[in-house]
Design an enzyme around this catalytic site. Structure first.
Site, short mmCIF file in Angstrom:
data_model
loop_
_atom_site.label_atom_id
_atom_site.label_comp_id
_atom_site.label_asym_id
_atom_site.label_seq_id
_atom_site.Cartn_x
_atom_site.Cartn_y
_atom_site.Cartn_z
N GLU A 201 -0.48 7.64 2.23
CA GLU A 201 -1.26 8.43 3.30
C GLU A 201 -0.19 8.95 4.53
OE1 GLU A 201 -4.49 5.82 4.65
OE2 GLU A 201 -5.62 6.48 2.86
N GLU A 321 -7.27 6.50 -4.08
CA GLU A 321 -8.10 5.17 -3.28
C GLU A 321 -9.27 6.33 -3.27
OE1 GLU A 321 -6.59 3.47 0.20
OE2 GLU A 321 -4.63 3.63 -0.43
O1 AHR Z 1 -7.63 0.59 1.18
C1 AHR Z 1 -7.70 0.00 2.22
C2 AHR Z 1 -6.78 1.13 3.19
O2 AHR Z 1 -7.33 2.28 3.18
C3 AHR Z 1 -5.36 1.36 2.73
O3 AHR Z 1 -4.56 0.50 2.79
C4 AHR Z 1 -4.92 2.80 3.09
O4 AHR Z 1 -4.10 3.54 2.34
C5 AHR Z 1 -6.34 3.55 3.23
O5 AHR Z 1 -6.58 3.96 4.63
#
Ligand code: AHR
Length: 521
Positions: A201, A321
């Site tokens: 990210e 994610e």
């Molecule tokens: O999965 C939780 C968080 O969400 C992670 O650390 C991050 O990559 C995202 O913003």
């Protein structure tokens, strides 16, 4: 005498059902139609879309997969019950160590004798990291799970050297100071980890080491070169967009990053979390349409970046994610029990729709990791005595167990509803997987909260051959949850549907996910 005016609660209930009522004419008689042609495919389904994710965050690792001294753990400190639940989920690819955590993780802290490892201030989640679970523990865990490892390097506070030496430590055969260190720590042979992330990210201002797209592109390019020169067989995943907030130029980020990295990467990572903060069931169920839109747009940007590229160079999307996440969120999330979402049936339906979307874009989505595996926005939830499986476990398990082969490009007709933000949301969301052995798996999410809907599947080029087994994820109402004492929402085996010839008819229950598995001949 009963007052004829609506009470506040009745009024609220009426408003909640409005989308369904508005479309009642359409849905009462209209059955959905789905045409299936095995020659019309989207692409090969990559098993890596059934991935998951471990981050040093809350009780995901400590107290989740890893609990030294617990009577439920083995001699490595791995919780045996969690490992069994994760194996039954058929996790194909496990991402680690973060997440935001990876941007302040220095991997050398997590090797060597456990008792000598340093305790460090951890800034992503405001805690202290004891480093007792590190590279060896992770790779041992993945091996026991039967999954592929995927390591995300620190391109936040980390250096090029650190990223390169991590690949050397883990993958290099030759005799160097770094590989001698690995051997001293008990591992002779390299592990050959194939999937490596170039940071997490990096487009988010919340990220340690956040940069502009240009600065990230330049920095990640040098890291990628060194990592590839250490092991040319590795596959690299660039940090694409995670910041879709108003005003964030998410398409511009991807375009710029691809310009720098397109000759070095195999995947572009994107992240997607959805939620229901306004308690609007129908809007929430439509949220995966956004996922489909973003996938389409990112696919176009990748095509643009690769146009004119020599050879047959491909870059795929890694939704590495994804999940429902909105209740356990925000600045208050500090301490040990953080991001502990309790999922209900409506969340499980959205999860099934995420998975439909991955299948329906199987040509470009080749990696997906539900975030995360245990306790932290997760399908498995523990306490010190045991665990339970959250509602979202079940659709993921059904997809991961059964949806193999190619994804079919279905032609569908289905009644729709309108929301504040969308004009026509299909009540039914479909996907299908067809395997070379003739197995056909049909997935149907029924977003309708109140009505069962009829579906006619029409086989275009083949015939349905006998019984289709039915599994249904459902519960008494959309807010039903599981907990340590009871499992209200799960996958139930339904009455098989018999079909010979061209038509297979079924009725899907309100607020359900149904999977039908049978054969075509
Ligand atoms: O999965 C939780 C968080 O969400 C992670 O650390 C991050 O990559 C995202 O913003």
């Amino acid at each position: 005498m009963k007052n004829s005016a609506l009470s506040r609660r009745e009024f609220a209930a009426l408003i909640m059902t409005a989308p369904a009522l508005l479309n009642s004419k359409q849905t009462s008689s209209d059955a959905a139609r789905v045409k299936i042609d095995t020659g019309r495919t989207v692409g090969q389904i990559d098993e890596k879309i059934y991935g998951n994710f471990l981050e040093h965050l809350g009780r995901c690792i400590q107290g989740g997969v890893f609990d030294e001294g617990s009577p439920l753990s083995d001699t490595d400190g791995f919780r045996r019950d969690v490992l069994t639940a994760a194996r039954n989920l058929h996790v194909s690819l496990l991402r680690w160590p973060g997440g935001n955590f990876s941007s302040n993780y220095h991997w050398k802290d997590g090797i060597g004798p456990r008792d000598s490892r340093p305790r460090r201030l951890e800034m992503a989640w405001g805690t202290i990291e004891d480093n007792r679970f590190g590279t060896h523990e992770f790779l041992n865990y993945v091996a026991q799970l039967g999954a592929e490892p995927y390591i995300c390097a620190n391109l936040g506070t980390g250096t090029w050297d650190e990223a390169q030496q991590w690949v050397e430590y883990v993958n290099f055969e030759g005799d160097t100071a770094t590989t001698r260190l690995r051997k001293t720590n008990g591992r002779d042979k390299p592990w050959s980890v194939k999937y490596w992330g170039l940071g997490n990210e990096m487009d988010g201002p919340w990220q340690m080491g956040h940069r502009t797209a240009e600065d990230y592109g330049k920095f990640a390019l040098e890291a990628a070169k060194l990592m590839h020169w250490t092991d040319p067989t590795i596959k690299l995943v660039a940090a694409g967009s995670s910041n879709f907030r108003p005003g964030a130029d998410w398409t511009g980020w991807n375009r710029t990053v691809l310009q720098y990295l397109k000759e070095h990467i195999d995947y572009l990572s994107l992240h997607c979390y959805v939620g229901n903060p306004e308690n609007d069931y129908y809007e929430f169920q439509a949220s995966t349409l956004e996922l489909a839109d973003r996938t389409r747009v990112a696919k176009g940007i990748i095509a643009e970046a690769l146009s004119g590229a020599p050879g047959n160079r491909k870059i795929y999307i890694a939704w590495d994610e994804w999940n429902v996440w909105y209740r356990a969120r925000g600045d208050a999330q500090r301490g040990r029990r953080i991001l502990e979402e309790h999922y209900n049936l409506e969340d499980a339906l959205v999860v099934s729709s995420f998975l439909n979307t991955f299948l329906n874009n199987a040509d470009i989505v080749k990696i997906a990791n539900m975030a995360q595996l245990v306790n932290v926005i997760a399908p498995i939830f523990t306490n010190e005595k045991g665990l339970f499986l959250q509602t979202i476990y079940y659709p993921l398990q059904l997809f991961a167990s059964n949806c193999r082969g190619v994804a079919l490009d279905l032609a569908t007709e289905c009644p729709t509803y309108a929301t504040k933000n969308r004009r026509a949301v299909p009540y039914l969301d479909f996907s299908a997987a067809y395997n070379t052995d003739g197995t056909l798996v049909l997935n149907v999410t029924n977003r309708h909260r109140d009505r069962a809907l009829d579906v006619a599947f029409e086989a275009e080029d083949k015939q349905f051959a006998g019984e289709f087994q039915v599994s249904e994820v459902n519960g008494p109402d959309i807010k039903a949850e599981n907990n340590l004492d009871s499992t209200t929402v799960k996958a139930n085996v339904g009455k098989p549907v018999s079909a010979n010839g061209k038509i297979l008819k079924c009725t899907v229950a309100p607020h359900s996910f149904t999977q039908l598995k049978g054969r075509l001949a």
